[in-house]
Design an enzyme around this catalytic site. Structure first.
Site, PDB file in Angstrom:
ATOM      1  N   ASP A   7      41.299  34.559  44.524  1.00  0.00           N
ATOM      2  CA  ASP A   7      42.076  34.458  43.287  1.00  0.00           C
ATOM      3  C   ASP A   7      41.662  35.506  42.254  1.00  0.00           C
ATOM      4  O   ASP A   7      41.425  35.177  41.087  1.00  0.00           O
ATOM      5  CB  ASP A   7      41.948  33.053  42.681  1.00  0.00           C
ATOM      6  CG  ASP A   7      42.208  31.946  43.673  1.00  0.00           C
ATOM      7  OD1 ASP A   7      43.112  32.111  44.501  1.00  0.00           O
ATOM      8  OD2 ASP A   7      41.499  30.926  43.627  1.00  0.00           O
ATOM      9  N   GLU A  29      52.546  29.264  42.517  1.00  0.00           N
ATOM     10  CA  GLU A  29      51.308  29.233  41.740  1.00  0.00           C
ATOM     11  C   GLU A  29      50.835  30.642  41.425  1.00  0.00           C
ATOM     12  O   GLU A  29      51.479  31.626  41.780  1.00  0.00           O
ATOM     13  CB  GLU A  29      50.231  28.474  42.518  1.00  0.00           C
ATOM     14  CG  GLU A  29      49.948  29.049  43.889  1.00  0.00           C
ATOM     15  CD  GLU A  29      49.078  28.127  44.742  1.00  0.00           C
ATOM     16  OE1 GLU A  29      48.859  26.975  44.372  1.00  0.00           O
ATOM     17  OE2 GLU A  29      48.617  28.610  45.800  1.00  0.00           O
TER      18      GLU A  29
END
Length: 521
Positions: A13, A181
């Site tokens: 991420d 997301e």
């Protein structure tokens, strides 16, 4: 040319920002403390770790956090002399923000956003001085698991509180798509661009992009979505699961993206019966790592280069950092930034006095959701060797040594006990002793411990005299360190460990040094 990943090992991420000639990047840390490692680069390829954003217990409470809980998907931004990092502490209490004027810290205590739901929050600073928060959440009336939407709300920079109306600006592109997301918003030219990922963070991961004339929308999806995915390349491709990108423009005007991806390894049957069986056969021990790829623009849409192990480098002048020694002699005043604790340490169980790492044998173990006496660092290579030398005289049920950890139910341990040196394998919460060696009794003398991995074969070894190494047992199948077997979102960690197994103890284990060496694959 440069080699992917640019930050190897469990660093998922990634989020990046540029300040002048400098680039700063953060990644998720989940149940590990300190939280949110932060890196610095001057060419987008060579990175060094500055430290962690959340390095004080007052900033990050991980008590009792489940494996792969904790800190998810931070975003790093810079505005008007201030660095902002926004992220989620999953389950409870949710989204929060910290700030600093120096990326190396200190960072502020958290500002919480109890009125926001969900995860993967991001920040955008518009040219008009307004700031906006965006994030992902499951719908209040979800139709299926992973039925998500992207929300947007203005952030008052004076009070650091959300203000004004909330807007739902996006949902999965594919019909029945899951987990839209990792949203990031950018203003480039005449448009606002919304970058998201969907399909889950495994092999079906895919990057979507949309644009609008106003930040609040409506957003028009790119007719060529997904703009980046490896899901069509199959499980034999050396890089899978690409997604969760963040964009940055270098000083030469080129656009680049950092993103997560995985390097599965360990072979694959010619004709696996199911995709699930194939995923379990190929290990994901390294976790999701940070990769880099070029982005170009066509018809005012971003076009991502397919992510490959070796790619043409940015035109930015190469700026390498000095190499870090392979051996840590524990002679600094504090642990190096690549060492981590499992959950928030509530007492100082470690010492670096006398240029050695001394661990107190706490009652907590790595088999429970607690904060054991463990310092650990990431496995970063498919083939590696890790060695240490330890002095420890166990009593009762005490043990200390090396542990290769995926989570509380899946790990490999090479530990000295009162019964001798034991090699144990823990899978699905069940411990199996694989091998044992008698160690001469008497005063605690040095015991050398090591593990050498080649693919999914992890060979434990030891020595009672320098250089006289003895293999302990057969190679252990390392697939139990893979998230495809153990579950979750993290990669394997290599740790130094001591425990009294539930009993009070004042005993300690001392480690003179720890060495980690990548080996030819």
């Amino acid at each position: 040319m440069y080699d992917n990943p640019v930050i190897p090992g469990f660093h998922p991420d990634p989020s990046v920002c540029r300040v002048g000639a400098d680039y700063y990047l953060v990644t998720s840390s989940f149940e590990w403390f300190p939280g949110v490692p932060i890196f610095h680069s001057r060419d987008l390829v060579h990175w060094r770790q500055l430290g962690h954003v959340l390095d004080r217990p007052s900033q990050l409470d991980l008590d009792g956090v489940r494996p792969s809980g904790g800190i998810y998907a931070p975003t790093l931004r810079y505005h008007d002399g201030v660095f902002y990092m926004i992220t989620t502490l999953m389950d409870e209490p949710g989204n929060f923000l910290v700030t600093a004027t120096d990326p190396a810290g200190p960072w502020s205590d958290p500002v919480w956003f109890p009125d926001t739901r969900g995860f993967d929050p991001s920040l955008f600073f518009d040219d008009d001085g307004r700031a906006w928060m965006t994030g992902s959440r499951e719908r209040a009336a979800r139709r299926y698991d992973g039925d998500t939407e992207i929300w947007l709300r203005e952030l008052d920079l004076a009070t650091l509180k959300p203000v004004g109306a909330e807007y739902v600006i996006w949902e999965p592109v594919q019909r029945g798509g899951i987990w839209s997301e990792g949203p990031h918003i950018y203003r480039i030219g005449a448009h606002y661009y919304l970058l998201t990922s969907e399909g889950g963070t495994a092999e079906d991961h895919a990057v979507m992009v949309a644009r609008a004339e106003r930040i609040t929308g409506p957003y028009q999806g790119n007719p060529r979505n997904p703009v980046l995915t490896h899901r069509h390349l199959g499980l034999r491709h050396p890089i899978t699961s690409v997604g969760h990108p963040d964009l940055v423009q270098n000083a030469q005007g080129e656009w680049w993206s950092v993103l997560l991806a995985t390097r599965p390894y360990g072979g694959l049957p010619d004709d696996p019966p199911t995709t699930a069986a194939a995923r379990a056969f190929r290990g994901y021990n390294l976790g999701r790592e940070t990769f880099l790829t070029r982005v170009r623009w066509e018809d005012d849409w971003p076009v991502f280069d397919q992510v490959e192990p070796r790619m043409p480098a940015p035109s930015t002048p190469v700026r390498r950092w000095s190499a870090v020694p392979a051996c840590d002699h524990f002679d600094a005043g504090r642990l190096a930034p690549d060492w981590n604790h499992l959950r928030t340490p509530r007492e100082p169980y470690w010492s670096l006095a006398d240029s050695r790492l001394t661990l107190r044998a706490l009652p907590q173990t790595v088999c429970e959701r607690a904060a054991p006496s463990l310092v650990a660092r990431r496995q970063r290579h498919i083939a590696f060797a890790a060695h240490t030398v330890m002095e420890f005289r166990p009593e009762g049920e005490e043990r200390a040594g090396l542990v290769l950890l995926q989570n509380d139910d899946f790990h490999i341990a090479l530990t000295l006990t009162a019964r001798g040196l034991e090699l144990t394998r823990r899978a699905e919460g069940v411990d199996t002793r694989l091998a044992r060696a008698d160690i001469p009794a008497g005063p605690a003398g040095p015991l050398w411990l090591g593990v050498e991995a080649h693919g999914q074969d992890y060979q434990a070894r030891y020595a009672v005299r320098p250089g006289e190494w003895i293999d302990l047992g057969d190679p252990v199948d390392g697939r139990i360190l893979s998230s495809t077997v153990a579950g979750g979102f993290t990669g394997a960690m290599i740790g130094l460990y001591a425990t009294s197994n539930g009993h009070p103890s004042s005993n300690t284990a001392a480690f003179d040094w720890f060495e980690y060496l990548p080996l030819p694959s």
